[in-house]
Design a protein around this motif. Structure first.
Motif, short mmCIF file in Angstrom:
data_model
loop_
_atom_site.label_atom_id
_atom_site.label_comp_id
_atom_site.label_asym_id
_atom_site.label_seq_id
_atom_site.Cartn_x
_atom_site.Cartn_y
_atom_site.Cartn_z
N GLY A 89 38.68 50.52 47.90
CA GLY A 89 38.28 50.71 47.31
C GLY A 89 38.66 51.32 46.13
O GLY A 89 37.78 52.01 45.58
N LEU A 90 39.56 51.08 46.48
CA LEU A 90 40.33 52.07 46.00
C LEU A 90 41.38 51.21 44.60
O LEU A 90 42.61 52.20 44.13
N CYS A 91 41.21 49.76 44.38
CA CYS A 91 42.02 48.62 43.16
C CYS A 91 41.44 48.48 43.05
O CYS A 91 39.84 48.23 42.83
N THR A 92 41.18 48.01 41.36
CA THR A 92 40.89 47.64 40.54
C THR A 92 41.59 46.38 40.05
O THR A 92 42.70 46.42 40.29
N LEU A 93 40.94 45.41 40.00
CA LEU A 93 41.30 44.04 39.45
C LEU A 93 40.96 43.87 38.17
O LEU A 93 39.91 43.54 37.96
N ALA A 94 42.06 43.35 37.33
CA ALA A 94 41.40 42.78 35.80
C ALA A 94 42.34 42.18 35.01
O ALA A 94 43.07 41.92 35.28
N GLY A 95 41.51 41.14 34.40
CA GLY A 95 41.89 40.13 33.87
C GLY A 95 42.45 40.23 32.10
O GLY A 95 41.50 41.19 31.47
N CYS A 96 43.01 39.84 31.75
CA CYS A 96 43.39 39.74 30.39
C CYS A 96 42.39 38.50 29.27
O CYS A 96 42.27 37.67 30.13
N THR A 97 41.90 39.20 28.55
CA THR A 97 40.83 38.21 27.58
C THR A 97 41.99 37.67 26.86
O THR A 97 41.34 36.54 26.64
N GLY A 98 43.10 38.22 26.38
CA GLY A 98 43.89 37.41 25.43
C GLY A 98 44.28 36.46 26.03
O GLY A 98 44.67 35.32 25.59
N SER A 99 44.94 36.29 27.49
CA SER A 99 45.46 35.33 28.52
C SER A 99 44.12 34.38 28.52
O SER A 99 44.85 33.33 28.79
N LEU A 100 43.52 34.82 29.21
CA LEU A 100 42.05 34.19 29.79
C LEU A 100 42.09 33.02 28.01
O LEU A 100 41.43 32.03 28.83
N GLY A 101 41.79 33.44 27.24
CA GLY A 101 41.07 32.79 25.75
C GLY A 101 42.82 31.63 25.90
O GLY A 101 42.06 31.47 24.67
N ALA A 102 44.32 32.02 25.51
CA ALA A 102 45.02 31.27 25.56
C ALA A 102 44.86 30.12 26.75
O ALA A 102 45.27 28.86 26.31
N LEU A 103 44.48 29.75 27.96
CA LEU A 103 44.76 29.44 29.15
C LEU A 103 43.15 28.55 28.97
O LEU A 103 43.36 27.14 29.62
N GLY A 104 41.77 28.82 28.35
CA GLY A 104 40.80 27.75 28.07
C GLY A 104 40.29 28.18 29.46
O GLY A 104 39.59 27.86 29.22
N GLY A 105 40.01 29.04 29.81
CA GLY A 105 39.73 29.69 31.28
C GLY A 105 38.28 30.30 30.55
O GLY A 105 37.89 30.15 32.23
N GLU A 106 38.00 30.24 29.79
CA GLU A 106 36.41 30.90 29.69
C GLU A 106 35.09 30.88 30.76
O GLU A 106 34.65 31.23 31.47
N ALA A 107 35.50 28.92 31.24
CA ALA A 107 34.51 28.66 32.55
C ALA A 107 34.59 29.22 33.21
O ALA A 107 33.67 28.38 34.43
N LEU A 108 35.93 29.74 34.23
CA LEU A 108 36.40 29.40 35.17
C LEU A 108 35.94 31.14 35.65
O LEU A 108 35.85 31.57 36.52
N THR A 109 35.80 31.83 34.54
CA THR A 109 35.57 33.26 35.29
C THR A 109 34.43 33.66 36.14
O THR A 109 34.35 35.30 36.77
N GLY A 110 32.60 32.30 35.55
CA GLY A 110 32.11 33.21 36.74
C GLY A 110 32.09 33.33 38.84
O GLY A 110 31.24 33.75 38.86
N ASP A 111 32.98 32.19 38.58
CA ASP A 111 33.21 32.10 39.81
C ASP A 111 34.28 32.82 40.80
O ASP A 111 34.55 33.14 42.28
N SER A 112 34.96 33.82 39.54
CA SER A 112 36.14 34.44 40.07
C SER A 112 36.25 35.51 40.60
O SER A 112 35.04 36.05 40.58
N ARG A 113 37.39 36.09 40.93
CA ARG A 113 37.25 37.68 42.17
C ARG A 113 37.88 38.46 40.90
O ARG A 113 37.41 39.76 41.76
N ILE A 114 37.21 38.60 39.71
CA ILE A 114 37.63 39.67 38.92
C ILE A 114 36.39 39.64 38.26
O ILE A 114 36.17 39.31 37.44
N PRO A 115 36.74 41.32 38.31
CA PRO A 115 35.70 41.79 38.09
C PRO A 115 35.50 42.66 36.12
O PRO A 115 34.10 42.74 36.03
N LEU A 116 36.61 42.28 36.44
CA LEU A 116 36.78 43.37 34.85
C LEU A 116 37.86 42.77 33.99
O LEU A 116 39.04 42.12 34.29
N TRP A 117 37.09 42.74 32.55
CA TRP A 117 38.08 42.58 31.61
C TRP A 117 37.92 42.90 30.40
O TRP A 117 37.76 43.66 29.50
#
Length: 136
Positions: A89-117
């Motif tokens: 409960g003390l850790c926040t995991l966040a993904g970078c929206t710029g990296s996500l766009g560069a990787l073309g990974g938008e379709a994979l975010t629904g099943d990911s364990r990354i709660p914050l973008w």
């Protein structure tokens, strides 16, 4: 007189290499075990590893001896460390929206364990003044 250091620990993970991601999650786990908040920011290849859910099997390219030792000693996998961090409960995991766009990974975010973008502007605001920063 300067402001007191933030008790928060920030880990910036860029590399997707298993050892670097493991080290970053281990740093965050040590911080949360000490009662400190930790924030982990995922970029590029580290983000890709999480989006592909490649968190279970240690893959130390060309170093089977390390892989064998890692497994025989019962070292925690990336998934086990991530579960520990989530449970704390003390850790926040966040993904970078710029990296996500560069990787073309938008379709994979629904099943990911990354709660914050977040983008860099928000990341810089959230991490301002933090002295305990690790870049891997």
């Amino acid at each position: 007189m300067s402001a007191p250091a933030s008790p928060k620990v920030v880990v910036f993970l860029h590399s997707g290499d298993y050892d670097r991601v493991h080290q970053g999650l281990s740093i965050a786990a040590a911080a949360t075990a000490a009662g400190r908040r930790a924030e982990i920011y995922l970029f590029w290849w580290a983000l890709e590893r999480f989006l592909k859910d490649a968190l279970d099997e240690p893959d130390f390219a060309g170093r089977e001896d390390v892989t064998d030792r890692f497994e025989s000693r019962g070292m925690p996998t990336l998934r086990a460390l991530l579960e520990h961090l989530t449970d704390s409960g003390l850790c926040t995991l966040a993904g970078c929206t710029g990296s996500l766009g560069a990787l073309g990974g938008e379709a994979l975010t629904g099943d990911s364990r990354i709660p914050l973008w977040l983008g860099w502007s928000a990341i810089l605001q959230r991490t301002a003044g933090v002295t305990d920063r690790f870049y891997l």
